[in-house]
Structures are given as structure tokens and as C-alpha cells.
Write a protein that holds these residues in place. Structure first.
Motif, PDB file in Angstrom:
ATOM      1  N   VAL A 179       0.649  -1.221  -0.113  1.00  0.00           N
ATOM      2  CA  VAL A 179       0.041  -0.119   0.113  1.00  0.00           C
ATOM      3  C   VAL A 179       0.959   1.192   0.000  1.00  0.00           C
ATOM      4  CG1 VAL A 179      -1.662   1.305   1.365  1.00  0.00           C
ATOM      5  CG2 VAL A 179      -1.932  -1.024   1.103  1.00  0.00           C
ATOM      6  N   ALA A 180       1.938   1.311   0.794  1.00  0.00           N
ATOM      7  CA  ALA A 180       2.687   2.515   0.924  1.00  0.00           C
ATOM      8  C   ALA A 180       3.545   2.508  -0.473  1.00  0.00           C
ATOM      9  CB  ALA A 180       3.602   2.481   2.042  1.00  0.00           C
ATOM     10  N   LEU A 181       3.885   1.374  -1.022  1.00  0.00           N
ATOM     11  CA  LEU A 181       4.544   1.663  -2.271  1.00  0.00           C
ATOM     12  C   LEU A 181       3.842   2.223  -3.255  1.00  0.00           C
ATOM     13  CD1 LEU A 181       7.172   1.136  -3.845  1.00  0.00           C
ATOM     14  CD2 LEU A 181       6.267  -1.204  -4.204  1.00  0.00           C
ATOM     15  N   GLY A 182       2.460   1.683  -3.232  1.00  0.00           N
ATOM     16  CA  GLY A 182       1.468   2.076  -4.501  1.00  0.00           C
ATOM     17  C   GLY A 182       1.487   3.578  -4.142  1.00  0.00           C
ATOM     18  N   ILE A 183       1.162   4.140  -2.959  1.00  0.00           N
ATOM     19  CA  ILE A 183       0.862   5.583  -2.673  1.00  0.00           C
ATOM     20  C   ILE A 183       1.955   6.435  -3.131  1.00  0.00           C
ATOM     21  CG2 ILE A 183       0.426   7.285  -1.116  1.00  0.00           C
ATOM     22  CD1 ILE A 183      -1.052   5.265   0.524  1.00  0.00           C
ATOM     23  N   GLY A 184       3.520   5.980  -2.695  1.00  0.00           N
ATOM     24  CA  GLY A 184       4.401   6.473  -3.210  1.00  0.00           C
ATOM     25  C   GLY A 184       4.659   6.517  -4.789  1.00  0.00           C
ATOM     26  N   LEU A 185       4.526   5.525  -5.479  1.00  0.00           N
ATOM     27  CA  LEU A 185       4.577   5.408  -6.654  1.00  0.00           C
ATOM     28  C   LEU A 185       3.746   6.425  -7.415  1.00  0.00           C
ATOM     29  CD1 LEU A 185       5.105   1.782  -7.377  1.00  0.00           C
ATOM     30  CD2 LEU A 185       6.900   3.600  -7.859  1.00  0.00           C
ATOM     31  N   TRP A 186       2.378   6.392  -6.988  1.00  0.00           N
ATOM     32  CA  TRP A 186       1.384   7.473  -7.676  1.00  0.00           C
ATOM     33  C   TRP A 186       1.652   8.755  -7.298  1.00  0.00           C
ATOM     34  CZ3 TRP A 186      -1.605  10.798  -5.027  1.00  0.00           C
ATOM     35  CH2 TRP A 186      -2.929  11.407  -5.812  1.00  0.00           C
ATOM     36  N   ALA A 187       2.440   9.256  -6.283  1.00  0.00           N
ATOM     37  CA  ALA A 187       2.806  10.501  -5.607  1.00  0.00           C
ATOM     38  C   ALA A 187       3.936  11.045  -6.570  1.00  0.00           C
ATOM     39  CB  ALA A 187       3.015  10.710  -4.395  1.00  0.00           C
ATOM     40  N   ASN A 188       4.732  10.101  -7.107  1.00  0.00           N
ATOM     41  CA  ASN A 188       5.805  10.332  -7.940  1.00  0.00           C
ATOM     42  C   ASN A 188       5.442  10.260  -9.579  1.00  0.00           C
ATOM     43  OD1 ASN A 188       8.650  10.748  -6.409  1.00  0.00           O
ATOM     44  ND2 ASN A 188       7.336   9.281  -5.358  1.00  0.00           N
ATOM     45  N   GLY A 189       4.173   9.921  -9.727  1.00  0.00           N
ATOM     46  CA  GLY A 189       3.737   9.849 -11.284  1.00  0.00           C
ATOM     47  C   GLY A 189       4.406   8.529 -11.953  1.00  0.00           C
ATOM     48  N   ALA A 190       4.319   7.603 -11.058  1.00  0.00           N
ATOM     49  CA  ALA A 190       5.019   6.273 -12.033  1.00  0.00           C
ATOM     50  C   ALA A 190       4.083   5.201 -12.035  1.00  0.00           C
ATOM     51  CB  ALA A 190       6.244   5.728 -10.783  1.00  0.00           C
ATOM     52  N   VAL A 191       2.714   5.685 -11.687  1.00  0.00           N
ATOM     53  CA  VAL A 191       1.606   4.699 -11.883  1.00  0.00           C
ATOM     54  C   VAL A 191       0.554   4.979 -13.021  1.00  0.00           C
ATOM     55  CG1 VAL A 191      -0.026   2.979 -10.923  1.00  0.00           C
ATOM     56  CG2 VAL A 191       1.867   4.141  -9.786  1.00  0.00           C
ATOM     57  N   PRO A 192       1.122   4.959 -14.323  1.00  0.00           N
ATOM     58  CA  PRO A 192       0.145   5.320 -15.245  1.00  0.00           C
ATOM     59  C   PRO A 192      -0.895   4.491 -15.541  1.00  0.00           C
ATOM     60  CG  PRO A 192       2.222   4.527 -16.620  1.00  0.00           C
ATOM     61  CD  PRO A 192       2.348   4.675 -14.899  1.00  0.00           C
ATOM     62  N   LEU A 193      -2.014   4.797 -16.307  1.00  0.00           N
ATOM     63  CA  LEU A 193      -3.127   4.076 -16.301  1.00  0.00           C
ATOM     64  C   LEU A 193      -2.924   2.409 -16.935  1.00  0.00           C
ATOM     65  CD1 LEU A 193      -6.254   4.102 -15.689  1.00  0.00           C
ATOM     66  CD2 LEU A 193      -6.704   4.785 -17.834  1.00  0.00           C
ATOM     67  N   HIS A 194      -2.177   2.590 -18.096  1.00  0.00           N
ATOM     68  CA  HIS A 194      -2.038   1.188 -18.620  1.00  0.00           C
ATOM     69  C   HIS A 194      -1.088   0.274 -17.643  1.00  0.00           C
ATOM     70  CE1 HIS A 194       2.028   2.938 -19.504  1.00  0.00           C
ATOM     71  NE2 HIS A 194       2.521   1.794 -19.631  1.00  0.00           N
ATOM     72  N   GLN A 195      -0.379   0.830 -16.660  1.00  0.00           N
ATOM     73  CA  GLN A 195       0.505  -0.066 -15.666  1.00  0.00           C
ATOM     74  C   GLN A 195      -0.648  -0.621 -14.840  1.00  0.00           C
ATOM     75  OE1 GLN A 195       3.267  -0.864 -16.955  1.00  0.00           O
ATOM     76  NE2 GLN A 195       4.686   0.244 -15.808  1.00  0.00           N
ATOM     77  N   LEU A 196      -1.798  -0.119 -14.570  1.00  0.00           N
ATOM     78  CA  LEU A 196      -2.595  -0.559 -13.518  1.00  0.00           C
ATOM     79  C   LEU A 196      -3.499  -1.597 -14.345  1.00  0.00           C
ATOM     80  CD1 LEU A 196      -4.197   2.600 -11.839  1.00  0.00           C
ATOM     81  CD2 LEU A 196      -2.824   0.607 -10.540  1.00  0.00           C
ATOM     82  N   GLY A 197      -3.693  -1.355 -15.725  1.00  0.00           N
ATOM     83  CA  GLY A 197      -4.460  -2.327 -16.383  1.00  0.00           C
ATOM     84  C   GLY A 197      -3.833  -3.644 -16.251  1.00  0.00           C
ATOM     85  N   ILE A 198      -2.151  -3.667 -16.601  1.00  0.00           N
ATOM     86  CA  ILE A 198      -1.374  -4.795 -16.503  1.00  0.00           C
ATOM     87  C   ILE A 198      -1.455  -5.346 -15.103  1.00  0.00           C
ATOM     88  CG2 ILE A 198       0.991  -5.664 -16.894  1.00  0.00           C
ATOM     89  CD1 ILE A 198      -0.486  -5.119 -19.613  1.00  0.00           C
ATOM     90  N   SER A 199      -1.361  -4.452 -14.266  1.00  0.00           N
ATOM     91  CA  SER A 199      -1.395  -4.820 -12.729  1.00  0.00           C
ATOM     92  C   SER A 199      -2.523  -5.855 -12.485  1.00  0.00           C
ATOM     93  CB  SER A 199      -1.152  -3.755 -11.956  1.00  0.00           C
ATOM     94  OG  SER A 199      -0.874  -4.273 -10.606  1.00  0.00           O
ATOM     95  N   ALA A 200      -3.822  -5.273 -13.035  1.00  0.00           N
ATOM     96  CA  ALA A 200      -4.944  -6.022 -12.804  1.00  0.00           C
ATOM     97  C   ALA A 200      -5.059  -7.457 -13.368  1.00  0.00           C
ATOM     98  CB  ALA A 200      -6.131  -5.455 -13.243  1.00  0.00           C
ATOM     99  N   PHE A 201      -4.529  -7.410 -14.871  1.00  0.00           N
ATOM    100  CA  PHE A 201      -4.378  -8.632 -15.431  1.00  0.00           C
ATOM    101  C   PHE A 201      -3.513  -9.556 -14.649  1.00  0.00           C
ATOM    102  CE2 PHE A 201      -1.090 -10.631 -18.218  1.00  0.00           C
ATOM    103  CZ  PHE A 201      -1.808 -11.566 -18.835  1.00  0.00           C
ATOM    104  N   ALA A 202      -2.321  -9.253 -14.148  1.00  0.00           N
ATOM    105  CA  ALA A 202      -1.488 -10.150 -13.524  1.00  0.00           C
ATOM    106  C   ALA A 202      -2.034 -10.892 -12.076  1.00  0.00           C
ATOM    107  CB  ALA A 202      -0.218  -9.256 -13.007  1.00  0.00           C
ATOM    108  N   ILE A 203      -3.109 -10.340 -11.778  1.00  0.00           N
ATOM    109  CA  ILE A 203      -3.753 -10.915 -10.631  1.00  0.00           C
ATOM    110  C   ILE A 203      -4.209 -12.445 -10.810  1.00  0.00           C
ATOM    111  CG2 ILE A 203      -5.856 -11.142  -9.056  1.00  0.00           C
ATOM    112  CD1 ILE A 203      -5.945  -8.044  -9.149  1.00  0.00           C
ATOM    113  N   VAL A 204      -4.631 -12.660 -12.194  1.00  0.00           N
ATOM    114  CA  VAL A 204      -4.936 -13.892 -12.550  1.00  0.00           C
ATOM    115  C   VAL A 204      -4.059 -15.170 -12.511  1.00  0.00           C
ATOM    116  CG1 VAL A 204      -6.254 -15.111 -14.378  1.00  0.00           C
ATOM    117  CG2 VAL A 204      -7.103 -12.993 -13.894  1.00  0.00           C
TER     118      VAL A 204
END
Length: 249
Positions: A179-204
Motif C-alpha cells: 500500500v505504501a509503495l503504491g501511494i509513493g509511486l502514484w505520488a511520483n507519477g510512476a503509476v500510469p493507467l496502462h500499468q494499472l491495467g497490466i497489474s490487474a491482469f497479473a492478478i489472474v
């Protein structure tokens, strides 16, 4: 993102989930290590967020008493959270070679601890000060490399938890770090929308790998699997360290 890279990401998370299903930890470590071969650590960390969060929440809630665990470990977890937020700028910085080399070194240290079976023993009187110190160091390592096992895993292993409580404690630590890493990456502009889509895909594939790891756990000797896992991690860490340091030579 190319089809080949999507296939590589899926394969990485199946393998990382398999390790977690077999030994109870290792998904973020394996995923960061292998993805670090084909992308920057900050990009790998962004893809790791959702599968790591889902699998660690599962691990946390599967244990006996979350409330008692939080009551005991909250100073450590608070330090993990704060230090990760404060240091996430390192993984998103322009010093990519240093960050990559740091990731490799962390993997090497973790593998060495596993292969040597070094165990920490923490006296109860030391917990009030040792917990926040370990938490802060873990947070710095998380923010710099995206790997949150050192020194949290050896420390939690030295607190005298039973097996189920230890697995749950690891789940709590990994969840807070994610959670902390996610907030930190977002605050630094390192979580673009397409990365979140791939991250969601990786759950499966991660969940599929966990199921496969659980199946494999009953069919292979635990010590053999552990030895091969840490040996492979050591080789991976060596390669990534050289990958980061090579431009300096």
C-alpha cells in the motif's frame, strides 16, 4: 505493450505465485527480480502492486487473529509505511543503474540468508525499539528497490511466532509495504493507467500460480524446493547486480 511482453508478465506471475503458494512468500521478490530483467524497477513495481495486494490480503485474513497481531506490530508497520513513502522517490529517480544494482544486492542477501538458514532471535525486551528500526530499514529498501523482505522477514521470523501466526504477520507486513509503495509511486507519477491495467491482469496468473504452488507443496520435498528457490534467487540477484553495475565499467 507488445504481446510478447504480456506473455512474459503472465509467465513471471505464474512462477512468482507458484513460489508463494509453495513456501508462503516470495511473490514480490521473484516478480521484481524477473521483471527487472526486461524493464525498469519502477515499472516492475507498478505492475506488482495489485497482485501483491490481493495475494497478501488473502494471506493476512487467512490467519487466526488479525487484531492481536496489529496490536503487537503496529510500531513496526507504522515505520514501514512512513519510510516507504519517504524513500519511494529513489526507485523513480534517474539513477536507474544504482537502483537496479541495489535490487540485485537485496535479492542476493535474501538468498544468502535462506541458503545459510540464518535465524534471528529477538528478545521481547528489544521489540519496542527494534521493531521501528527494522520497519524503517525495510521501508527504505522497499522505496529504493520495490522488494520488501529485508530485514522484515528475518526479524518477524525471530519473534517466536507459531507457523500460522508468522505467515499472517508476513502477510500484514507485505500488505502495508504494498500500500505504501503504491501511494509513493502514484505520488511520483510512476503509476500510469496502462500499468494499472497490466497489474490487474497479473492478478489472474498470480492466483493460478498460488494454486499450483499449493498443489506442488504436497508433492515435492520442502527442503529441496527451498534450496532450489534460494539458489535461483542468488543467480538472479547476481545477474541483476551486474546488469546495474556494468555501465560503470
Amino acid at each position: 505493450m507488445s504481446e510478447l511482453l504480456v506473455i512474459v508478465i503472465a509467465a513471471v506471475f505464474v512462477l512468482a505465485g507458484l513460489v508463494k503458494g509453495a513456501v508462503g512468500l516470495g511473490l514480490p521478490t521473484v516478480a521484481m527480480g524477473l521483471l527487472g530483467l526486461v524493464m525498469l524497477p519502477a515499472e516492475a513495481a507498478a505492475i506488482l502492486l495489485l497482485p501483491s495486494f490481493v495475494t497478501n490480503i488473502w494471506q493476512l485474513l487467512a490467519g487466526p487473529d488479525v487484531t492481536a497481531l496489529v496490536r503487537r506490530l503496529w510500531p513496526t508497520m507504522l515505520a514501514v509505511f512512513a519510510a516507504t513513502l519517504a524513500s519511494t522517490g529513489l526507485i523513480t529517480s534517474s539513477y536507474t543503474s544504482i537502483v537496479t544494482a541495489g535490487l540485485g544486492v537485496v535479492l542476493l542477501v535474501y538468498a544468502a540468508l535462506g541458503l545459510l538458514r540464518l535465524r534471528m532471535s529477538v528478545p521481547s525486551a528489544a521489540e519496542p525499539w527494534a521493531g521501528p528500526v527494522v520497519g524503517a530499514l525495510t521501508g527504505i529498501m522497499t522505496g529504493a528497490t520495490g522488494v520488501f523482505v529485508i530485514p522484515a522477514v528475518p526479524y518477524l521470523g525471530g519473534l517466536g511466532f507459531g507457523r500460522d501466526d508468522l505467515v499472517q504477520a508476513l502477510g500484514l507486513s507485505f500488505t502495508v509495504s504494498t500500500v505504501a509503495l503504491g501511494i509513493g509511486l502514484w505520488a511520483n507519477g510512476a503509476v500510469p493507467l496502462h500499468q494499472l491495467g497490466i497489474s490487474a491482469f497479473a492478478i489472474v496468473p498470480a492466483l493460478a500460480g498460488m494454486w499450483l504452488g499449493g498443489w506442488l507443496r504436497g508433492r515435492i520435498e520442502a527442503e529441496t524446493f527451498r534450496r532450489w528457490f534460494f539458489t535461483g534467487l542468488a543467480l538472479l540477484g547476481t545477474h541483476i547486480s551486474w546488469q546495474g553495475l556494468a555501465p560503470a565499467f
